[in-house]
Design an enzyme around this catalytic site. Sequence first.
Site, PDB file in Angstrom:
ATOM      1  N   CYS A 149       0.869  -1.186   0.000  1.00 14.72           N
ATOM      2  CA  CYS A 149       0.000   0.000   0.000  1.00 14.72           C
ATOM      3  C   CYS A 149       0.902   1.231   0.000  1.00 14.72           C
ATOM      4  CB  CYS A 149      -0.869  -0.053   1.253  1.00 14.72           C
ATOM      5  SG  CYS A 149      -1.929   1.369   1.455  1.00 14.72           S
TER       6      CYS A 149
ATOM      7  N   CYS B  24      -3.346  14.947   3.221  1.00 17.17           N
ATOM      8  CA  CYS B  24      -4.481  14.875   2.296  1.00 17.17           C
ATOM      9  C   CYS B  24      -5.418  16.039   2.585  1.00 17.17           C
ATOM     10  CB  CYS B  24      -5.222  13.547   2.492  1.00 17.17           C
ATOM     11  SG  CYS B  24      -6.638  13.353   1.385  1.00 17.17           S
TER      12      CYS B  24
ATOM     13  N   CYS C 239     -10.716   9.414   9.077  1.00 17.48           N
ATOM     14  CA  CYS C 239      -9.367   9.088   8.588  1.00 17.48           C
ATOM     15  C   CYS C 239      -8.296   9.929   9.275  1.00 17.48           C
ATOM     16  CB  CYS C 239      -9.324   9.313   7.075  1.00 17.48           C
ATOM     17  SG  CYS C 239      -7.675   9.115   6.389  1.00 17.48           S
TER      18      CYS C 239
HETATM   19  S1  SF4 Z   1      -9.754   8.546   3.408  1.00 15.79           S
HETATM   20 FE1  SF4 Z   1      -8.120   9.858   4.251  1.00 15.79          FE
HETATM   21  S2  SF4 Z   1      -6.484   9.766   2.714  1.00 15.79           S
HETATM   22 FE2  SF4 Z   1      -8.373   9.029   1.710  1.00 15.79          FE
HETATM   23  S3  SF4 Z   1      -9.273  10.860   0.773  1.00 15.79           S
HETATM   24 FE3  SF4 Z   1     -10.200  10.691   2.822  1.00 15.79          FE
HETATM   25  S4  SF4 Z   1      -8.893  11.976   4.142  1.00 15.79           S
HETATM   26 FE4  SF4 Z   1      -7.747  11.577   2.249  1.00 15.79          FE
END
Ligand code: SF4
Length: 360
Positions: A103, A110, A117
Amino acid sequence: MLNSLYGVHPEELAKFLAAYFPAYRCKQLLHWIYSRYVFDPGQMSDLPADFKDFLTGGFDLGMPSIKQKLSSADGSVKCRLSLADSAQIELVLMPEAKKLTLCVSSQVGCSRGCSFCATGSMKLRRNLEVHEIVQQILLAAAESDKPITNLVFMGMGEPLDNLDNVLYAVRLIQDASTLAFSPRRTTISTCGIVPGIRRFADSGVKAKLAVSLNSARDEVRSELMPVNARYPLQDLKSALLYFLQKSRFRVTLEYILIPGVNMSDADLKALRKFCGDLSCKINFIPYNSVPFLSYRAPSPTEIEAFMQKAQSLPQAVTLRRSRGSDVCGACGQLVVNDIKNKPEVHHEPDRKHRPTPVRR
Ligand code: SF4
């Protein structure tokens, strides 16, 4: 500043080097890097000194350093890498009986801010360059005793927010003279960036698409994933249908199970409706708790009850067991923490000339 050698497509590299050296020198170089995972020209024993000097004078051959390596009880390994500008990213190796899945990250942080997340809490620091994506794969291959069989862009970042670099890196590692990585074993994941899905479909790059769906109800999905306000489910679905017209691979929908949020009968009913005519499979993934986020992980009883009902969906459904959750390497857990007060385990990459080719 010199260009990194690992971000140059082999066709371009061959063309460039052909002006100075016979063509077989480029082949030798690619063999050292992509089959033997040797990155120091000094160790490339069959290359002449003038070629090595040319390489070191014309390209950046440096690799990220592995700052921390954590092994999970389930065999998963999470590595934290420090890049040339000291930015840090993480990769996770997940072994199974006949597979070794890597991965990789596509961004530092992000911008998408999904509420479940950990990476989203970092905010976006920057996109990864092509060579930084390729270097993750090379370092992981050099570190591993087994060939990497599957590659997923599900680490830090939203791959479709860095689509050009991700697609270039995929083209590069799928080339026959590098890793010849199989398209059906390459998966690019997205939180649902509709224009990105269409661009990926039109790009001609062959790889699978996974969508982090997590709810088929707009009101719930928008709570979990702010991207849904911009690209609601209806738009997402039409982009997926477009992708399916262009691709030979069915789409994977990822659905993180969060009790009290997206595991009710109404959630399943909405999912059935959304998936209706989509050629897809659905991976259900029990949420992994993250210390500073408020959601909780489902209990085994809650998972079992949900999965029994989910079996009635017409699509193939799987329960994907969390890998590496004890080292925060599982889905939604990748984040570069403030580790000032924690001991670091340093593992320099094993630079032995170990012939552990990625599966072709
Ligand atoms: S899950 Fe996490 S890494 Fe994926 S788009 Fe959403 S915030 Fe970004």
